[in-house]
Design an enzyme around this catalytic site. Structure first.
Site, PDB file in Angstrom:
ATOM      1  N   CYS A 126      34.511  34.004  47.574  1.00  0.00           N
ATOM      2  CA  CYS A 126      35.623  33.037  47.619  1.00  0.00           C
ATOM      3  C   CYS A 126      35.723  32.334  48.968  1.00  0.00           C
ATOM      4  O   CYS A 126      36.443  31.347  49.095  1.00  0.00           O
ATOM      5  CB  CYS A 126      36.940  33.741  47.297  1.00  0.00           C
ATOM      6  SG  CYS A 126      36.931  34.548  45.692  1.00  0.00           S
ATOM      7  N   HIS A 265      42.769  30.297  50.423  1.00  0.00           N
ATOM      8  CA  HIS A 265      42.124  30.572  49.149  1.00  0.00           C
ATOM      9  C   HIS A 265      43.195  31.040  48.162  1.00  0.00           C
ATOM     10  O   HIS A 265      43.972  31.945  48.448  1.00  0.00           O
ATOM     11  CB  HIS A 265      41.049  31.646  49.330  1.00  0.00           C
ATOM     12  CG  HIS A 265      40.599  32.235  48.036  1.00  0.00           C
ATOM     13  ND1 HIS A 265      40.210  31.445  46.969  1.00  0.00           N
ATOM     14  CD2 HIS A 265      40.507  33.518  47.603  1.00  0.00           C
ATOM     15  CE1 HIS A 265      39.891  32.227  45.960  1.00  0.00           C
ATOM     16  NE2 HIS A 265      40.064  33.492  46.312  1.00  0.00           N
ATOM     17  N   ASN A 295      42.537  31.650  40.209  1.00  0.00           N
ATOM     18  CA  ASN A 295      41.593  31.836  41.311  1.00  0.00           C
ATOM     19  C   ASN A 295      40.280  31.160  40.928  1.00  0.00           C
ATOM     20  O   ASN A 295      39.601  31.609  40.007  1.00  0.00           O
ATOM     21  CB  ASN A 295      41.416  33.351  41.531  1.00  0.00           C
ATOM     22  CG  ASN A 295      40.428  33.683  42.637  1.00  0.00           C
ATOM     23  OD1 ASN A 295      39.647  32.834  43.055  1.00  0.00           O
ATOM     24  ND2 ASN A 295      40.466  34.921  43.100  1.00  0.00           N
TER      25      ASN A 295
HETATM   26  O1  UT7 Z   1      39.577  36.154  45.382  1.00  0.00           O
HETATM   27  C1  UT7 Z   1      39.448  37.446  45.927  1.00  0.00           C
HETATM   28  C2  UT7 Z   1      39.303  38.415  44.828  1.00  0.00           C
HETATM   29  N1  UT7 Z   1      40.432  38.945  44.167  1.00  0.00           N
HETATM   30  C3  UT7 Z   1      41.720  39.048  44.552  1.00  0.00           C
HETATM   31  O2  UT7 Z   1      42.165  38.545  45.523  1.00  0.00           O
HETATM   32  C4  UT7 Z   1      42.610  39.924  43.717  1.00  0.00           C
HETATM   33  C5  UT7 Z   1      43.488  40.773  44.592  1.00  0.00           C
HETATM   34  N2  UT7 Z   1      44.307  41.686  43.833  1.00  0.00           N
HETATM   35  C6  UT7 Z   1      45.340  41.308  43.045  1.00  0.00           C
HETATM   36  O3  UT7 Z   1      45.622  40.133  42.929  1.00  0.00           O
HETATM   37  C7  UT7 Z   1      46.174  42.385  42.382  1.00  0.00           C
HETATM   38  O4  UT7 Z   1      45.752  43.647  42.852  1.00  0.00           O
HETATM   39  C8  UT7 Z   1      46.098  42.344  40.828  1.00  0.00           C
HETATM   40  C9  UT7 Z   1      46.805  41.117  40.328  1.00  0.00           C
HETATM   41  C10 UT7 Z   1      44.640  42.314  40.374  1.00  0.00           C
HETATM   42  C11 UT7 Z   1      46.782  43.561  40.265  1.00  0.00           C
HETATM   43  O5  UT7 Z   1      48.143  43.601  40.706  1.00  0.00           O
HETATM   44  P1  UT7 Z   1      48.758  44.950  41.294  1.00  0.00           P
HETATM   45  O6  UT7 Z   1      50.147  44.661  41.617  1.00  0.00           O
HETATM   46  O7  UT7 Z   1      47.846  45.394  42.419  1.00  0.00           O
HETATM   47  O8  UT7 Z   1      48.692  45.933  40.056  1.00  0.00           O
HETATM   48  P2  UT7 Z   1      47.939  47.332  39.926  1.00  0.00           P
HETATM   49  O9  UT7 Z   1      46.464  47.116  39.797  1.00  0.00           O
HETATM   50  O10 UT7 Z   1      48.442  48.258  41.002  1.00  0.00           O
HETATM   51  O11 UT7 Z   1      48.472  47.838  38.537  1.00  0.00           O
HETATM   52  C12 UT7 Z   1      49.854  48.198  38.323  1.00  0.00           C
HETATM   53  C13 UT7 Z   1      50.045  48.528  36.850  1.00  0.00           C
HETATM   54  C14 UT7 Z   1      49.005  49.513  36.311  1.00  0.00           C
HETATM   55  O12 UT7 Z   1      49.653  50.340  35.360  1.00  0.00           O
HETATM   56  P3  UT7 Z   1      50.057  51.857  35.732  1.00  0.00           P
HETATM   57  O13 UT7 Z   1      48.767  52.512  36.109  1.00  0.00           O
HETATM   58  O14 UT7 Z   1      51.002  51.728  36.871  1.00  0.00           O
HETATM   59  O15 UT7 Z   1      50.657  52.354  34.449  1.00  0.00           O
HETATM   60  C15 UT7 Z   1      48.019  48.626  35.623  1.00  0.00           C
HETATM   61  O16 UT7 Z   1      47.330  49.298  34.567  1.00  0.00           O
HETATM   62  O17 UT7 Z   1      49.905  47.330  36.071  1.00  0.00           O
HETATM   63  C16 UT7 Z   1      48.913  47.550  35.066  1.00  0.00           C
HETATM   64  N3  UT7 Z   1      48.214  46.296  34.811  1.00  0.00           N
HETATM   65  C17 UT7 Z   1      48.673  45.376  33.950  1.00  0.00           C
HETATM   66  N4  UT7 Z   1      49.758  45.330  33.146  1.00  0.00           N
HETATM   67  C18 UT7 Z   1      49.930  44.231  32.385  1.00  0.00           C
HETATM   68  C19 UT7 Z   1      47.077  45.852  35.388  1.00  0.00           C
HETATM   69  N5  UT7 Z   1      46.776  44.637  34.917  1.00  0.00           N
HETATM   70  C20 UT7 Z   1      47.745  44.323  34.016  1.00  0.00           C
HETATM   71  C21 UT7 Z   1      47.974  43.201  33.208  1.00  0.00           C
HETATM   72  N6  UT7 Z   1      49.086  43.196  32.420  1.00  0.00           N
HETATM   73  N7  UT7 Z   1      47.156  42.126  33.195  1.00  0.00           N
END
Ligand code: UT7
Length: 342
Positions: A126, A265, A295
């Site tokens: 990115c 970004h 993104n």
């Molecule tokens: O361009 C550079 C590359 N990428 C990035 O910059 C991405 C950087 N990371 C992020 O943007 C975030 O970490 C995400 C958006 C990918 C995830 O958000 P988060 O607040 O870090 O969520 P998490 O991964 O800690 O997940 C929290 C909960 C989990 O459930 P449990 O284990 O707490 O029951 C996940 O399973 O949310 C759940 N979850 C979802 N729920 C509904 C994960 N994805 C989803 C979803 N819809 N799409």
């Protein structure tokens, strides 16, 4: 500690490169949060509150990365008032080339009729567009090129696993381009890039390269799709973009108050707000354009810059900070000065 190992600062050489023209292209098809609700267990409220993304663009089945790049490039050339024949070099930043060989930049060079130009792809995830601007800036400052066409173009929907709710909500397709020359409205005052390869495993496409060539087994294991460790990527994105921004301020002697706009970004609204807060730039000065585009990796900064310019918010005398972070792990920062002629 300065972490942006390669830096080009004011005064390093007498000449400064400028962005002379800008353009972008977003395909017409979209994937909304509601569309994703029918593919994976997710909902609009979760995606909006955790990422700020509401919809993203998707390339048509007939469109590859080069097709998006060509439209954005023609718009940037028009804006710069240049003919493709005047280009000396084309740098195309992408992590989603049309195919591994040949370089997608070669296809763009042919389509544009840029007969005199060299052409190469660059992959810094990115951060690719900012790495490309670092490269183009150095080529122009050293007189190795008069006019460089720089493009960030991605078709991330082709490497997105629509069975993985942790990643499929994030990515969209698009392209942004600029022409870098000795003269132009946006002067590059500072450019710095850095990398920490020890954390390369945080964002990967595991198969399809020399380590693990594509096979029936790798496809069945869905290893041709992009995987990321969201939480760790989130923390590293904030940390490295803040450090890259502080390196830039230290090198230029500017303060956060001197920065009119930060154009980062477009990964996640929460990442961008946290970066602004920690650098000391007020959130209203952070251009957050993620809601309609998602993104788009190396395309996101030039798309956001061009869209911000179209709103009329960019004016003479301003300093604009570009910031990026991505697979590698890589990061980069540029400070642009809007010249009086803009
Ligand atoms: O361009 C550079 C590359 N990428 C990035 O910059 C991405 C950087 N990371 C992020 O943007 C975030 O970490 C995400 C958006 C990918 C995830 O958000 P988060 O607040 O870090 O969520 P998490 O991964 O800690 O997940 C929290 C909960 C989990 O459930 P449990 O284990 O707490 O029951 C996940 O399973 O949310 C759940 N979850 C979802 N729920 C509904 C994960 N994805 C989803 C979803 N819809 N799409």
């Amino acid at each position: 500690m300065v972490r942006s190992g390669s830096q080009i600062r004011p005064g390093d050489t007498a000449r400064a490169a400028c962005i002379r023209g800008l353009g972008h292209y977003l395909p017409t098809d979209t994937i909304t949060n509601h569309d994703l609700e029918s593919l994976v267990k997710t909902d609009d409220a979760w995606i909006t509150s955790r990422t700020g993304i509401r919809t993203r663009h998707r390339a048509a089945a007939t469109q590859a990365t080069s097709d998006l790049a060509i439209v954005a490039a023609r718009r940037a050339l028009d804006d710069a008032g240049l003919d493709a024949n005047e280009l000396d070099m084309i740098v195309l930043a992408t992590a989603t080339p049309d195919s591994p060989v040949p370089a997608t930049a070669s296809l763009v060079q042919d389509a544009l009729g840029a007969r005199r130009a060299g052409a190469m792809d660059l992959n810094a995830g990115c951060s690719g567009f900012l790495y490309g601007l670092h490269t183009a800036n150095a080529l122009v400052m050293s007189d190795a090129a008069r006019h460089v066409l720089l493009i960030g173009s991605e078709t991330l929907t082709r490497v997105t696993d629509y069975e993985d709710r942790r990643t499929c909500i994030l990515f969209g397709d698009g392209a942004g381009a600029c022409v870098v020359s000795g003269e132009g409205p946006l002067q590059v005052r500072y450019s710095g890039v850095g990398c920490d390869g020890s954390e390369a495993d945080l964002i990967t496409i595991a198969s399809g390269g020399s380590r693990s060539p594509a096979s029936k087994e790798t496809v069945e294991a869905r290893e041709h799709f992009l995987r990321l460790d969201g939480g760790r990527v989130f923390r590293q994105a904030v940390r490295h973009m803040v450090q890259a921004g502080q390196d830039a301020l230290d090198a230029t002697g500017l303060t956060p108050a001197d920065i009119a706009w930060v154009i980062p970004h477009q990964a996640n609204e929460r990442i961008l707000s946290a970066v602004g807060e920690q650098i000391g730039v007020d959130v209203p000065k952070i251009v957050i354009d993620v809601a309609e585009t998602g993104n788009t990796s190396s395309a996101s900064v030039p798309i956001a810059l061009d869209r911000a310019r179209a709103t009329g918010c960019i004016s003479a005398g301003q300093h604009i900070m570009l910031l990026a972070f991505g697979a590698g792990l890589t990061w980069a920062c540029q400070i642009l000065r809007v010249r009086e002629s803009n």
